[in-house]
Design a protein around this motif. Structure first.
Motif, PDB file in Angstrom:
ATOM      1  N   ALA A  48     -27.307  -4.578  59.532  1.00 18.32           N
ATOM      2  CA  ALA A  48     -26.364  -5.365  60.319  1.00 18.32           C
ATOM      3  C   ALA A  48     -26.639  -5.142  61.810  1.00 18.32           C
ATOM      4  O   ALA A  48     -27.222  -4.126  62.188  1.00 18.32           O
ATOM      5  CB  ALA A  48     -24.935  -4.975  59.974  1.00 18.32           C
ATOM      6  N   PRO A  49     -26.216  -6.057  62.654  1.00 20.64           N
ATOM      7  CA  PRO A  49     -26.453  -5.909  64.100  1.00 20.64           C
ATOM      8  C   PRO A  49     -25.889  -4.597  64.628  1.00 20.64           C
ATOM      9  O   PRO A  49     -24.730  -4.249  64.352  1.00 20.64           O
ATOM     10  CB  PRO A  49     -25.718  -7.112  64.704  1.00 20.64           C
ATOM     11  CG  PRO A  49     -25.709  -8.129  63.613  1.00 20.64           C
ATOM     12  CD  PRO A  49     -25.573  -7.347  62.347  1.00 20.64           C
ATOM     13  N   GLY A  50     -26.716  -3.857  65.349  1.00 21.32           N
ATOM     14  CA  GLY A  50     -26.275  -2.607  65.937  1.00 21.32           C
ATOM     15  C   GLY A  50     -26.184  -1.438  64.976  1.00 21.32           C
ATOM     16  O   GLY A  50     -25.729  -0.356  65.359  1.00 21.32           O
ATOM     17  N   LYS A  51     -26.612  -1.640  63.747  1.00 21.81           N
ATOM     18  CA  LYS A  51     -26.533  -0.573  62.749  1.00 21.81           C
ATOM     19  C   LYS A  51     -27.908  -0.262  62.177  1.00 21.81           C
ATOM     20  O   LYS A  51     -28.839  -1.054  62.298  1.00 21.81           O
ATOM     21  CB  LYS A  51     -25.566  -0.961  61.620  1.00 21.81           C
ATOM     22  CG  LYS A  51     -24.133  -1.106  62.062  1.00 21.81           C
ATOM     23  CD  LYS A  51     -23.218  -1.319  60.866  1.00 21.81           C
ATOM     24  CE  LYS A  51     -21.762  -1.381  61.285  1.00 21.81           C
ATOM     25  NZ  LYS A  51     -20.858  -1.566  60.103  1.00 21.81           N
ATOM     26  N   GLN A  52     -28.008   0.904  61.535  1.00 19.05           N
ATOM     27  CA  GLN A  52     -29.258   1.286  60.909  1.00 19.05           C
ATOM     28  C   GLN A  52     -29.428   0.566  59.576  1.00 19.05           C
ATOM     29  O   GLN A  52     -28.452   0.149  58.943  1.00 19.05           O
ATOM     30  CB  GLN A  52     -29.291   2.799  60.685  1.00 19.05           C
ATOM     31  CG  GLN A  52     -29.414   3.599  61.967  1.00 19.05           C
ATOM     32  CD  GLN A  52     -29.642   5.082  61.700  1.00 19.05           C
ATOM     33  OE1 GLN A  52     -29.172   5.621  60.699  1.00 19.05           O
ATOM     34  NE2 GLN A  52     -30.365   5.736  62.589  1.00 19.05           N
ATOM     35  N   ARG A  53     -30.677   0.440  59.172  1.00 19.72           N
ATOM     36  CA  ARG A  53     -30.952  -0.137  57.853  1.00 19.72           C
ATOM     37  C   ARG A  53     -30.394   0.787  56.781  1.00 19.72           C
ATOM     38  O   ARG A  53     -30.548   2.006  56.856  1.00 19.72           O
ATOM     39  CB  ARG A  53     -32.448  -0.339  57.665  1.00 19.72           C
ATOM     40  CG  ARG A  53     -32.828  -1.139  56.451  1.00 19.72           C
ATOM     41  CD  ARG A  53     -34.316  -1.432  56.413  1.00 19.72           C
ATOM     42  NE  ARG A  53     -34.738  -2.225  57.557  1.00 19.72           N
ATOM     43  CZ  ARG A  53     -35.963  -2.756  57.681  1.00 19.72           C
ATOM     44  NH1 ARG A  53     -36.871  -2.556  56.729  1.00 19.72           N
ATOM     45  NH2 ARG A  53     -36.285  -3.446  58.748  1.00 19.72           N
ATOM     46  N   GLU A  54     -29.755   0.195  55.775  1.00 18.63           N
ATOM     47  CA  GLU A  54     -29.144   0.992  54.716  1.00 18.63           C
ATOM     48  C   GLU A  54     -29.530   0.462  53.342  1.00 18.63           C
ATOM     49  O   GLU A  54     -29.810  -0.724  53.166  1.00 18.63           O
ATOM     50  CB  GLU A  54     -27.614   0.976  54.836  1.00 18.63           C
ATOM     51  CG  GLU A  54     -26.971  -0.380  54.674  1.00 18.63           C
ATOM     52  CD  GLU A  54     -25.451  -0.319  54.707  1.00 18.63           C
ATOM     53  OE1 GLU A  54     -24.885   0.766  54.930  1.00 18.63           O
ATOM     54  OE2 GLU A  54     -24.832  -1.382  54.501  1.00 18.63           O
ATOM     55  N   LEU A  55     -29.523   1.369  52.383  1.00 15.76           N
ATOM     56  CA  LEU A  55     -29.838   0.999  51.003  1.00 15.76           C
ATOM     57  C   LEU A  55     -28.709   0.169  50.413  1.00 15.76           C
ATOM     58  O   LEU A  55     -27.526   0.485  50.608  1.00 15.76           O
ATOM     59  CB  LEU A  55     -30.050   2.263  50.172  1.00 15.76           C
ATOM     60  CG  LEU A  55     -30.371   2.096  48.690  1.00 15.76           C
ATOM     61  CD1 LEU A  55     -31.295   3.223  48.234  1.00 15.76           C
ATOM     62  CD2 LEU A  55     -29.109   2.095  47.843  1.00 15.76           C
ATOM     63  N   VAL A  56     -29.072  -0.875  49.707  1.00 18.03           N
ATOM     64  CA  VAL A  56     -28.100  -1.687  48.970  1.00 18.03           C
ATOM     65  C   VAL A  56     -28.196  -1.364  47.479  1.00 18.03           C
ATOM     66  O   VAL A  56     -27.210  -1.005  46.844  1.00 18.03           O
ATOM     67  CB  VAL A  56     -28.330  -3.190  49.200  1.00 18.03           C
ATOM     68  CG1 VAL A  56     -27.375  -4.012  48.336  1.00 18.03           C
ATOM     69  CG2 VAL A  56     -28.171  -3.543  50.672  1.00 18.03           C
ATOM     70  N   ALA A  57     -29.399  -1.492  46.929  1.00 15.72           N
ATOM     71  CA  ALA A  57     -29.606  -1.235  45.511  1.00 15.72           C
ATOM     72  C   ALA A  57     -31.086  -1.040  45.234  1.00 15.72           C
ATOM     73  O   ALA A  57     -31.935  -1.614  45.929  1.00 15.72           O
ATOM     74  CB  ALA A  57     -29.075  -2.396  44.665  1.00 15.72           C
TER      75      ALA A  57
END
Length: 121
Positions: A40-49
């Motif tokens: 998301a804008p301004g956030k780090q990449r994160e695991l979804v699945a």
């Protein structure tokens, strides 16, 4: 040259559904784990699945019960079905796969270019 190409995504109202797919192409000997991540804008990449070659799955707590990951090994494709979408699911979604490339004869992580998912009323 190994490539991951995503399709799907787009804009939807809260509570709606979207489906993503990601196909691997190139000289591939084997595909191991595949997964979806988001940023998301301004956030780090994160695991979804994530999903193993045998079909075992793992989900972020924020999407459990709403998202479903699956794969078709014959088609070298991973899918993400997203239901009950929320505004906080808005992000660029990236496909990832750990692949044994015939050309390079190494196992590496590959990433797609990303596809935008926007959840808004």
């Amino acid at each position: 040259q190994v490539q991951l190409v995503e399709s799907g995504g787009g804009s939807v109202q809260p509570g709606g559904s979207l489906s993503l797919s990601c196909a691997a192409s190139g000289r591939i000997f084997s595909i191991y784990n595949m997964g979806w991540y988001r940023q998301a804008p301004g956030k780090q990449r994160e695991l979804v699945a994530t999903i193993t070659s045998g079909g075992s799955t793992n989900y972020a707590d924020s999407v459990k019960g709403r998202f479903t990951i699956s794969r078709d090994n014959a088609k070298k494709t991973v899918y993400l079905q997203m239901n009950s979408l929320k505004p906080e699911d808005t992000a660029v979604y990236y496909c990832q796969a750990r692949i044994w490339s015939m050309s390079a004869n190494v196992i590496s992580d590959y990433w797609g270019r990303g596809t935008q998912v926007t959840v808004s009323s």
